[in-house]
Every structure is written in C-alpha cells, then in structure tokens.
Write a protein that holds these residues in place. Sequence first.
Motif, PDB file in Angstrom:
ATOM      1  N   GLN A   1       0.858  -1.173   0.000  1.00  0.00           N
ATOM      2  CA  GLN A   1       0.000   0.000   0.000  1.00  0.00           C
ATOM      3  C   GLN A   1       0.899   1.229   0.000  1.00  0.00           C
ATOM      4  O   GLN A   1       1.471   1.602   1.026  1.00  0.00           O
ATOM      5  N   VAL A   2       1.038   1.823  -1.184  1.00  0.00           N
ATOM      6  CA  VAL A   2       1.976   2.933  -1.337  1.00  0.00           C
ATOM      7  C   VAL A   2       1.503   4.156  -0.568  1.00  0.00           C
ATOM      8  O   VAL A   2       2.277   4.821   0.121  1.00  0.00           O
ATOM      9  N   LYS A   3       0.212   4.473  -0.643  1.00  0.00           N
ATOM     10  CA  LYS A   3      -0.349   5.624   0.050  1.00  0.00           C
ATOM     11  C   LYS A   3      -1.496   5.169   0.940  1.00  0.00           C
ATOM     12  O   LYS A   3      -2.234   4.252   0.589  1.00  0.00           O
TER      13      LYS A   3
ATOM     14  N   ASP B   1      -4.258   6.578   1.584  1.00  0.00           N
ATOM     15  CA  ASP B   1      -5.598   6.840   1.062  1.00  0.00           C
ATOM     16  C   ASP B   1      -5.890   6.070  -0.220  1.00  0.00           C
ATOM     17  O   ASP B   1      -6.892   6.312  -0.880  1.00  0.00           O
ATOM     18  N   GLU B   2      -5.011   5.153  -0.598  1.00  0.00           N
ATOM     19  CA  GLU B   2      -5.221   4.340  -1.790  1.00  0.00           C
ATOM     20  C   GLU B   2      -5.307   2.868  -1.402  1.00  0.00           C
ATOM     21  O   GLU B   2      -4.695   2.451  -0.425  1.00  0.00           O
ATOM     22  N   PRO B   3      -6.061   2.066  -2.152  1.00  0.00           N
ATOM     23  CA  PRO B   3      -6.187   0.642  -1.816  1.00  0.00           C
ATOM     24  C   PRO B   3      -4.883  -0.104  -2.065  1.00  0.00           C
ATOM     25  O   PRO B   3      -4.054   0.325  -2.872  1.00  0.00           O
ATOM     26  N   PRO B   4      -4.665  -1.241  -1.380  1.00  0.00           N
ATOM     27  CA  PRO B   4      -3.449  -2.036  -1.594  1.00  0.00           C
ATOM     28  C   PRO B   4      -3.394  -2.617  -3.004  1.00  0.00           C
ATOM     29  O   PRO B   4      -4.397  -2.704  -3.715  1.00  0.00           O
ATOM     30  N   VAL B   5      -2.190  -3.050  -3.375  1.00  0.00           N
ATOM     31  CA  VAL B   5      -1.949  -3.685  -4.671  1.00  0.00           C
ATOM     32  C   VAL B   5      -1.291  -5.032  -4.416  1.00  0.00           C
ATOM     33  O   VAL B   5      -0.336  -5.136  -3.640  1.00  0.00           O
ATOM     34  N   VAL B   6      -1.814  -6.077  -5.058  1.00  0.00           N
ATOM     35  CA  VAL B   6      -1.249  -7.423  -4.954  1.00  0.00           C
ATOM     36  C   VAL B   6      -0.349  -7.656  -6.164  1.00  0.00           C
ATOM     37  O   VAL B   6      -0.767  -7.460  -7.308  1.00  0.00           O
ATOM     38  N   SER B   7       0.905  -8.077  -5.905  1.00  0.00           N
ATOM     39  CA  SER B   7       1.878  -8.269  -6.989  1.00  0.00           C
ATOM     40  C   SER B   7       2.434  -9.689  -6.943  1.00  0.00           C
ATOM     41  O   SER B   7       2.777 -10.190  -5.867  1.00  0.00           O
ATOM     42  N   PHE B   8       2.514 -10.322  -8.117  1.00  0.00           N
ATOM     43  CA  PHE B   8       3.193 -11.609  -8.257  1.00  0.00           C
ATOM     44  C   PHE B   8       3.332 -11.916  -9.738  1.00  0.00           C
ATOM     45  O   PHE B   8       2.500 -11.506 -10.562  1.00  0.00           O
TER      46      PHE B   8
END
Length: 430
Positions: free
Chosen positions: A244-246, A248-255
């Motif tokens: 979660q970079v910010k 106020d922004e939703p998380p991001v799933v990476s793979f």
Amino acid sequence: MRFQILNTLLHLLAFYMGAGIGSFLNVVIYRLPLEGKSVNNPKRSFCPSCGYQIPMWQNIPLLSWLLLRGRCANCKSRISIRYFLVELLTGVMFYMVFLKISGDYAVGGDPWPKIKEWGPQVLCLWIFISLLISGTFIDIDHFILPHSITIGGAAVGLLASFWVPGLVGETTHLRGLYISLASAALGLGLLWIIVELGKLAFGKVHHRQKPGYLKSASPSVCWLVGKFMGCEWLDNSVKWSVDQVKDDEPPVVSFAKKKMDWGDIYGRESDRMVITCDELQVNDRSWKSVTAEMWHDKLRVKSNDSSEDFPLEGVTTLHGIVSEVVIPREAMGFGDVLFLMMIGSFCGWQSVLFTIFAASMIGTLFAMVPRLLGKAEWSAKIPFGPYLALGATIWVFCGPQLVEWYVSKTMWRQTQHNHVLDISSAEVSG
C-alpha cells in the motif's frame, strides 16, 4: 403543404428532444457514480477540467459541442467527443422509437389522429431507452449499475406497464401490471441462477506451476489447456506481496509480473484469495510451507496443525515466495441481474429470454475477438450491462419479428424432415 411542414417539424422535434435528454443523460452518467455529487447539485453543467459552470447558450445539445470544436469556452481544454455521441445516440434512438410506434398506428401514412393511442407508449419507451443508455455508459466507465437505474427503473417499468399494458403485450391495466411484475421476477431469478452457476464454473482463477505433462508442451498447448482448466501457469515459485503505497489508496497485490488492484480481487465480502506459500512473512513473523487465506479485512495463516488470524489493519509487511495463488473472480455482477429485472418490467417475459440469448451471443463475440488477437487480457473485466442493453434494444425494434422468423425456419425444416420420413416409410411399405 402546411401539413407536410408541420409533420417534418414534429419529426425533427422528436429527434432534438432526444438530443436534449441525451445532454441530461451525460450529467447522469458523469455524476451518478461519484460520491459527493448528485444529478441536481450543482444545478448547472460544468467543465470537468476547470469547473467553469456552462451557461445555457453554451449548452445547446449537439450544436454547442460542434461550434466550440469540442473545447471548453473558458479554459479551452478538450471536452470528450462522447458527450456529443451520447446526445446524438439518444436523439437517434428517440426518433427511431417514434417512427416505429407511430408507424404501427399510421392510417394512410398519417399517425397523428391516433396520437392518444401511441403517444403514451412512445413516452414509456423513451424512458426505457434513457435508462439503457445511462446504465450502458456507467457500466463501461465504472463496472457498476446503480440501484437508481436498476431498481428505480424497475419500479418505473411496473407503473409504465400498468399505464400502457401494450408494453408487455397485454390489453388491460391490471394484467399489464401482473405480467410486468412476473417478468421482472423472471429476469431477476433467471440471471441470478446463471450468476450462481457461473461462480461455480468460472469463479476462480488458479495461478499454479505447470503439471509434469505440460513441461515439454508448446506454449499454445499450455495456453489451451490452461484456459480449459481455468489456470494461468507459473514457471516456478514466484515472489508475492501486498503493498500500500499511500494510506488513502487501496493495496496492490503483486506476483509473477502482475499487479492487481484490491477492488479487482475483492468485489464481495465472501471473496477469498488462497496462497500456497513456500515462505511467508507477516510483519516480524515468518513461516515455511504454509497456506494463507486472505479476505478483504483479514489474513489467516494455516499450517499442518494450527491456524492464526491477523486483522489486515495491523499488517504492515506482507510478502513471500509462493507456488500457487487462487484469486476470486466475479462471473457476473448482481447489478446485471437487477438490470435484466428492469428490462423485464418494461418489455415482458419474452424480452427477458431474448435479451439473455442476444446479450450472451453478442458479448461472447465482442469479448473473444480482441482476446484472440492479443489486444486484451483474458482475465480483463467485461461489462455485461451494455450487451444486455443492446439485446433489449434489438427486442424493442425487431425482437418479435426475429423470433417469428427463426421459428418459421425451424418449423419449415422440421416439416421437410417429417415429409422425407413419410416418403421413406411409404417406399418401405410398398
């Protein structure tokens, strides 16, 4: 001559009235999905770039966009051509509805003496077409169909069918209401069953390592087998993380070189991602050879003999090495179910069956072609609302005729087949 001039003006009025409603639909399409905005607040249309409130003389349907060359009069920033196209589309659709319905009542080419008979039906179908256009573009932009269009539209459809029972093929007001209600229930129930079956068949995407029998197979064979099994193959175990970079922004799933937004994974509270981990790190704790289950608000780590839950609000570090990731996938949104309910309330039970069939055929064609050409990801979302709207529109203009044509062709073939069988039987008897 006077009659011809007046008749032409009334035809133009039907088109331009539609263009004017299209201008309002642009407001609905832009504002309705946004929090903090409503259709009547602010009262005037405004430039999306500078917020300049557009005066009436610069907001004339079709003409203003052309005269201003698609730019804001204040800041000169570009205004999307879609505003013009929605107005044009609505104008054309209104005029086509007017032509079709009034033409059915025309005597000697003059429909106006019977306007009391066809006028209410035209008005109801104009409302219906407006709901279809609004829902279509909102679904394209946001992958949602607001309740004010679906449920609210269904309520309007019930009232319209009571007022004009001919919409659902009835002649009395009460039967119009009953058939409208039953058709809405059919649309709701039938598509809901299809959605639930779709969840069972297509509700998950498995990202896993190739099985042994595919290790030496060609890429095309691997791809074909993967699509049949609902799998996307991993060459080896891969890094997996949630970031979660910010705040106020939703998380991001990476793979595996993929990045997936939180909202693309979790559409329902029951949605769950299952991760088979060679290694897993949660904050300052680590595990080896465990399975993690992750919902939108919590994480569960399961080993052979125990499990432990972690509220995601307290998780600041989450990554690992994984061999399989199972991601939930929405086969179809419930908004589509409610959209078909609305269609049934306006057009009757036959339209429900026709719309599902037509939308499925058209949607499959338009979805498959870009994917086969490599222009779109196979896992990319597809808004189904536009295809339902197109199927319903086809029903309004020529659906019953298409069904009648198909049935006549089918019956002709069956008759010919029976005729051949009768001849063969006669020859055998002889």
